[in-house]
Write a protein that holds these residues in place. Structure first.
Motif, PDB file in Angstrom:
ATOM      1  N   ASP A 167       0.644  -1.291  -0.118  1.00 42.52           N
ATOM      2  CA  ASP A 167      -0.028  -0.270   0.400  1.00 42.52           C
ATOM      3  C   ASP A 167       1.004   1.143  -0.183  1.00 42.52           C
ATOM      4  N   SER A 168       2.169   1.489   0.313  1.00 40.12           N
ATOM      5  CA  SER A 168       2.505   2.508   0.468  1.00 40.12           C
ATOM      6  C   SER A 168       3.107   3.223  -0.951  1.00 40.12           C
ATOM      7  N   GLY A 169       3.069   2.615  -1.679  1.00 39.54           N
ATOM      8  CA  GLY A 169       2.920   3.206  -3.515  1.00 39.54           C
ATOM      9  C   GLY A 169       1.873   4.444  -3.386  1.00 39.54           C
ATOM     10  N   LYS A 170       0.275   3.863  -3.227  1.00 39.68           N
ATOM     11  CA  LYS A 170      -0.625   4.918  -3.197  1.00 39.68           C
ATOM     12  C   LYS A 170      -0.479   5.717  -2.424  1.00 39.68           C
ATOM     13  N   TYR A 171       0.165   6.073  -1.219  1.00 35.47           N
ATOM     14  CA  TYR A 171       0.360   7.693   0.115  1.00 35.47           C
ATOM     15  C   TYR A 171       2.095   8.132  -0.569  1.00 35.47           C
ATOM     16  N   LEU A 172       2.784   8.525  -1.699  1.00 27.37           N
ATOM     17  CA  LEU A 172       3.782   9.150  -1.814  1.00 27.37           C
ATOM     18  C   LEU A 172       3.220   9.449  -3.119  1.00 27.37           C
ATOM     19  N   THR A 173       4.449  10.425  -2.947  1.00 26.96           N
ATOM     20  CA  THR A 173       5.045  11.028  -4.416  1.00 26.96           C
ATOM     21  C   THR A 173       6.072  10.614  -5.420  1.00 26.96           C
ATOM     22  N   ARG A 174       5.325  10.492  -7.078  1.00 26.12           N
ATOM     23  CA  ARG A 174       5.729   9.611  -7.963  1.00 26.12           C
ATOM     24  C   ARG A 174       7.235   9.691  -7.666  1.00 26.12           C
ATOM     25  N   THR A 175       7.830  10.146  -6.812  1.00 30.39           N
ATOM     26  CA  THR A 175       9.712  10.435  -6.713  1.00 30.39           C
ATOM     27  C   THR A 175      10.134   9.558  -4.779  1.00 30.39           C
ATOM     28  N   GLY A 176       8.771  10.014  -4.580  1.00 29.11           N
ATOM     29  CA  GLY A 176       8.840   9.965  -2.930  1.00 29.11           C
ATOM     30  C   GLY A 176       9.573   8.095  -3.059  1.00 29.11           C
ATOM     31  N   THR A 177       9.878   7.594  -0.785  1.00 29.62           N
ATOM     32  CA  THR A 177      10.116   6.284  -0.811  1.00 29.62           C
ATOM     33  C   THR A 177       9.944   6.131   0.443  1.00 29.62           C
ATOM     34  N   LEU A 178      10.141   4.768   0.737  1.00 32.74           N
ATOM     35  CA  LEU A 178       9.939   4.448   2.177  1.00 32.74           C
ATOM     36  C   LEU A 178      11.268   3.971   3.054  1.00 32.74           C
ATOM     37  N   MET A 179      10.892   4.583   3.829  1.00 30.42           N
ATOM     38  CA  MET A 179      12.238   4.079   5.361  1.00 30.42           C
ATOM     39  C   MET A 179      12.045   3.523   6.328  1.00 30.42           C
ATOM     40  N   LEU A 180      12.329   1.257   5.765  1.00 29.67           N
ATOM     41  CA  LEU A 180      11.372   0.456   6.501  1.00 29.67           C
ATOM     42  C   LEU A 180      12.819  -0.049   8.028  1.00 29.67           C
ATOM     43  N   ALA A 181      12.559   0.631   9.196  1.00 27.72           N
ATOM     44  CA  ALA A 181      13.810  -0.087   9.649  1.00 27.72           C
ATOM     45  C   ALA A 181      12.955  -1.229  10.484  1.00 27.72           C
ATOM     46  N   TYR A 182      13.527  -2.140  10.262  1.00 24.66           N
ATOM     47  CA  TYR A 182      13.020  -4.024  10.348  1.00 24.66           C
ATOM     48  C   TYR A 182      14.045  -4.868  10.900  1.00 24.66           C
ATOM     49  N   ASN A 183      14.221  -5.547  12.291  1.00 23.64           N
ATOM     50  CA  ASN A 183      15.492  -5.996  12.836  1.00 23.64           C
ATOM     51  C   ASN A 183      15.163  -7.630  12.464  1.00 23.64           C
ATOM     52  N   VAL A 184      16.478  -7.431  11.235  1.00 21.85           N
ATOM     53  CA  VAL A 184      16.376  -8.596  10.968  1.00 21.85           C
ATOM     54  C   VAL A 184      17.029 -10.122  11.503  1.00 21.85           C
ATOM     55  N   SER A 185      17.167  -9.514  12.756  1.00 23.25           N
ATOM     56  CA  SER A 185      17.861 -10.617  13.752  1.00 23.25           C
ATOM     57  C   SER A 185      18.708 -11.302  13.206  1.00 23.25           C
ATOM     58  N   GLN A 186      18.631 -12.956  12.781  1.00 21.53           N
ATOM     59  CA  GLN A 186      20.233 -13.576  12.518  1.00 21.53           C
ATOM     60  C   GLN A 186      19.913 -14.097  11.491  1.00 21.53           C
ATOM     61  N   ASN A 187      19.064 -13.374  10.677  1.00 19.25           N
ATOM     62  CA  ASN A 187      18.299 -14.146   9.288  1.00 19.25           C
ATOM     63  C   ASN A 187      18.705 -12.706   7.627  1.00 19.25           C
ATOM     64  N   GLU A 188      19.800 -11.992   7.603  1.00 15.71           N
ATOM     65  CA  GLU A 188      20.104 -11.019   7.089  1.00 15.71           C
ATOM     66  C   GLU A 188      19.541 -10.925   5.680  1.00 15.71           C
TER      67      GLU A 188
END
Length: 229
Positions: A167-188
């Motif tokens: 759904d993120s693309g629906k709320y971004l400008t054409r040049t917008g980006t999603l910054m996702l912080a994620y705890n990958v733990s032991q699976n990078e």
């Protein structure tokens, strides 16, 4: 299902609620108060600070933060020059907490609403950046949450991540980006495999292991949900 990880996260969340509330901190140049049922770890919210410090400059940009907690990241970005930050959270205590901290720091270019991801966000709104420090411990779809604060860390069936990426693309400008912080733990490759499968352009901005056993191993990705023009 990783029972050890669930127990580890639940213990960490429970320990964060043992002190008296509100509790107070000075962080990233902000005076912060933290309310009950809003997460703030004993390391002066080290993971939240790290995310805020590693998001690329947002000066003059419209920003949406999902899962704002006490408002630290949203307020830091607003103070650092974002034209406006909309801070959302499923937890109503987080909304009250964010607004209290905006008032406390005399920051006026932040608004905050309760929302399950994008559900309460105006469908006509478009943002230059969306920032989300995502719950990363996957649990069964019928997972029994024991407290409101657990919604900050557990993702039943991985559906939260799926909805975010769809759904993120629906709320971004054409040049917008999603910054996702994620705890990958032991699976990078936990996130990159999924992004590659969805053919979403992305790059790793920063990473940091907060614990020697990699239980907390944060990666911050910039993702382009919309194709380049």
């Amino acid at each position: 299902m990783n029972i050890n990880r669930i127990s580890y996260v639940r213990k960490r969340l429970a320990e964060s609620q043992l002190s008296e509330f509100p509790k107070y901190a000075r962080c990233l140049g902000l005076d912060i108060e933290v309310h009950k049922d809003v997460f703030w770890d004993d390391n002066n919210n080290g993971t939240g600070r790290w995310v805020a410090e590693n998001v690329p400059p947002t000066a003059g940009k419209r920003v949406l933060e999902l899962g704002c907690g006490c408002g630290l990241i949203a307020l830091f970005l607003a103070k650092s020059g974002a034209s406006h930050v909309l801070a959302t959270d499923l937890n109503p205590n987080a909304i009250t907490n964010t607004l209290a901290n905006a008032h406390r720091n005399e920051i006026t270019n932040v608004t905050s609403i309760q929302s399950d991801l994008y559900k309460s966000v105006d469908q006509n709104s478009r943002f230059d950046h969306i920032v989300f420090h995502s719950p990363s411990t996957r649990v069964p779809e019928n997972f029994d949450f024991s407290s409101m604060i657990e919604y900050s860390s557990f993702d039943p069936g991985g559906q939260l991540l799926n909805r975010l990426l769809q759904d993120s693309g629906k709320y971004l400008t054409r040049t917008g980006t999603l910054m996702l912080a994620y705890n990958v733990s032991q699976n990078e490759s936990a996130i990159t495999d999924k992004l590659d499968k969805l053919t979403l352009s992305h790059k790793l901005i920063a990473s940091k292991k907060f614990t020697s056993d990699s239980m907390i191993n944060l990666h911050l990705y910039e993702i382009w949900p919309l194709p380049a023009e």
